[in-house]
Design a protein around this motif. Sequence first.
Motif, mmCIF file in Angstrom:
data_model
loop_
_atom_site.group_PDB
_atom_site.id
_atom_site.type_symbol
_atom_site.label_atom_id
_atom_site.label_comp_id
_atom_site.label_asym_id
_atom_site.label_seq_id
_atom_site.Cartn_x
_atom_site.Cartn_y
_atom_site.Cartn_z
ATOM 1 N N GLN A 168 0.914 -1.259 -0.065
ATOM 2 C CA GLN A 168 0.022 0.054 0.231
ATOM 3 C C GLN A 168 0.780 1.446 0.036
ATOM 4 N N ARG A 169 1.980 1.078 0.761
ATOM 5 C CA ARG A 169 2.925 2.572 0.738
ATOM 6 C C ARG A 169 3.216 2.750 -0.530
ATOM 7 N N LYS A 170 3.789 1.462 -1.056
ATOM 8 C CA LYS A 170 4.594 1.592 -2.696
ATOM 9 C C LYS A 170 3.383 2.067 -3.597
ATOM 10 N N LEU A 171 2.014 1.872 -3.503
ATOM 11 C CA LEU A 171 0.961 2.296 -4.192
ATOM 12 C C LEU A 171 1.114 3.920 -4.152
ATOM 13 N N HIS A 172 0.981 4.483 -2.763
ATOM 14 C CA HIS A 172 0.915 5.891 -2.756
ATOM 15 C C HIS A 172 2.108 6.520 -2.947
ATOM 16 N N GLU A 173 3.318 5.930 -2.893
ATOM 17 C CA GLU A 173 4.803 6.872 -3.111
ATOM 18 C C GLU A 173 4.926 6.781 -4.650
ATOM 19 N N ASP A 174 4.679 5.726 -5.496
ATOM 20 C CA ASP A 174 5.244 5.877 -6.659
ATOM 21 C C ASP A 174 4.003 5.516 -7.955
ATOM 22 N N GLU A 175 3.955 6.555 -8.687
ATOM 23 C CA GLU A 175 2.913 6.740 -9.681
ATOM 24 C C GLU A 175 3.047 5.598 -10.779
ATOM 25 N N ASP A 176 4.286 5.345 -11.272
ATOM 26 C CA ASP A 176 4.408 4.121 -12.159
ATOM 27 C C ASP A 176 3.879 2.856 -11.524
ATOM 28 N N PHE A 177 4.231 2.762 -10.281
ATOM 29 C CA PHE A 177 3.768 1.300 -9.807
ATOM 30 C C PHE A 177 2.029 1.225 -9.595
ATOM 31 N N LYS A 178 1.788 2.538 -9.350
ATOM 32 C CA LYS A 178 0.269 2.598 -9.225
ATOM 33 C C LYS A 178 -0.251 2.222 -10.728
ATOM 34 N N LYS A 179 0.183 2.923 -11.738
ATOM 35 C CA LYS A 179 -0.174 2.369 -13.013
ATOM 36 C C LYS A 179 -0.152 1.126 -13.432
ATOM 37 N N ILE A 180 0.886 0.299 -12.832
ATOM 38 C CA ILE A 180 1.010 -0.898 -13.638
ATOM 39 C C ILE A 180 0.107 -1.784 -12.516
ATOM 40 N N TYR A 181 -0.219 -1.428 -11.362
ATOM 41 C CA TYR A 181 -1.075 -2.145 -10.554
ATOM 42 C C TYR A 181 -2.671 -2.034 -11.184
ATOM 43 N N LEU A 182 -3.091 -0.624 -11.454
ATOM 44 C CA LEU A 182 -4.327 -0.406 -12.136
ATOM 45 C C LEU A 182 -4.527 -1.249 -13.336
ATOM 46 N N GLU A 183 -3.384 -1.112 -14.256
ATOM 47 C CA GLU A 183 -3.281 -2.160 -15.471
ATOM 48 C C GLU A 183 -3.733 -3.569 -15.095
ATOM 49 N N TYR A 184 -3.095 -4.044 -13.974
ATOM 50 C CA TYR A 184 -3.295 -5.382 -13.669
ATOM 51 C C TYR A 184 -4.836 -5.642 -13.173
ATOM 52 N N LEU A 185 -5.241 -4.627 -12.445
ATOM 53 C CA LEU A 185 -6.692 -4.972 -12.104
ATOM 54 C C LEU A 185 -7.590 -4.774 -13.254
ATOM 55 N N LEU A 186 -7.366 -3.967 -14.112
ATOM 56 C CA LEU A 186 -8.266 -3.919 -15.251
ATOM 57 C C LEU A 186 -8.316 -5.056 -16.198
ATOM 58 N N ASP A 187 -6.879 -5.580 -16.636
ATOM 59 C CA ASP A 187 -6.606 -6.870 -17.210
ATOM 60 C C ASP A 187 -5.758 -7.720 -16.463
ATOM 61 N N PRO A 188 -6.180 -8.520 -15.977
ATOM 62 C CA PRO A 188 -5.394 -9.481 -15.013
ATOM 63 C C PRO A 188 -4.608 -10.482 -15.851
ATOM 64 N N ASN A 189 -4.068 -10.144 -17.004
ATOM 65 C CA ASN A 189 -3.243 -11.303 -17.908
ATOM 66 C C ASN A 189 -1.805 -11.519 -17.293
ATOM 67 N N GLU A 190 -1.135 -12.424 -17.743
ATOM 68 C CA GLU A 190 0.237 -12.996 -17.206
ATOM 69 C C GLU A 190 1.139 -11.805 -17.482
ATOM 70 N N LYS A 245 11.555 -5.722 -7.269
ATOM 71 C CA LYS A 245 12.449 -4.790 -7.426
ATOM 72 C C LYS A 245 12.380 -3.655 -6.029
ATOM 73 N N TYR A 246 11.186 -3.473 -5.695
ATOM 74 C CA TYR A 246 10.834 -2.489 -4.482
ATOM 75 C C TYR A 246 11.403 -3.179 -3.344
ATOM 76 N N GLU A 247 11.019 -4.617 -3.193
ATOM 77 C CA GLU A 247 11.520 -5.399 -1.958
ATOM 78 C C GLU A 247 13.043 -5.385 -1.849
ATOM 79 N N LYS A 248 13.954 -5.511 -3.058
ATOM 80 C CA LYS A 248 15.129 -5.585 -2.980
ATOM 81 C C LYS A 248 15.807 -4.102 -2.471
#
Length: 181
Positions: free
Chosen positions: A13-35, A47-50
């Motif tokens: 959740q912190r990563k979602l609020h801090e990083d706009e690019d991550f937020k976009k990737i997450y929204l894309e996944y929610l809209l189209d949950p493909n591989e 990458k964030y965890e590392k």
Amino acid sequence: MINEDVFISERFQRKLHEDEDFKKIYLEYLLDPNETNKKRLNESYIKYEKQLIALKYLRKVVVFEAKRFDSKIRKRNAKQLSFDAKFDDELTFFDILKDEKAESNFNEMLERKLEEAFVDARISSEILSMTDRQQEIIYGLYVKDLTEVVLAERLGITQQAVSKTHRKVIKKLRKVVAKEC
């Protein structure tokens, strides 16, 4: 791959609020949950965890190095006190601290006999009636101020034997003092 439980974690959740690019990737996944979207989201989060692990490691290294540096500086700045160093004209610290009276009184006290160390005549007579070993132990512990371990080594016996004898002697002396009262 990202576990579904990760989505509700505080880090995620912190990563979602801090990083706009991550937020976009997450929204894309929610809209189209493909591989492909799932893989992109997973790679971004790993990458964030590392980065978090690396930051945690660096923080520990900085703290460790700061402590080590502080210790090194303290050792370098520590001034050694030498009793032979000249303090004032011809005087040394040893000359200032030295007290012949105290030294002679201390030596006299060490030379005293055991029974002379006690003011009370009844205690002194009780001490004279003890065995030589008991007198040696009391003399070592109270007049010479030795520990039980050191006294045991000097007498060639165990510390437990010194302790047992000491307890017996103290018990006898308590009886003598109790008779006074």
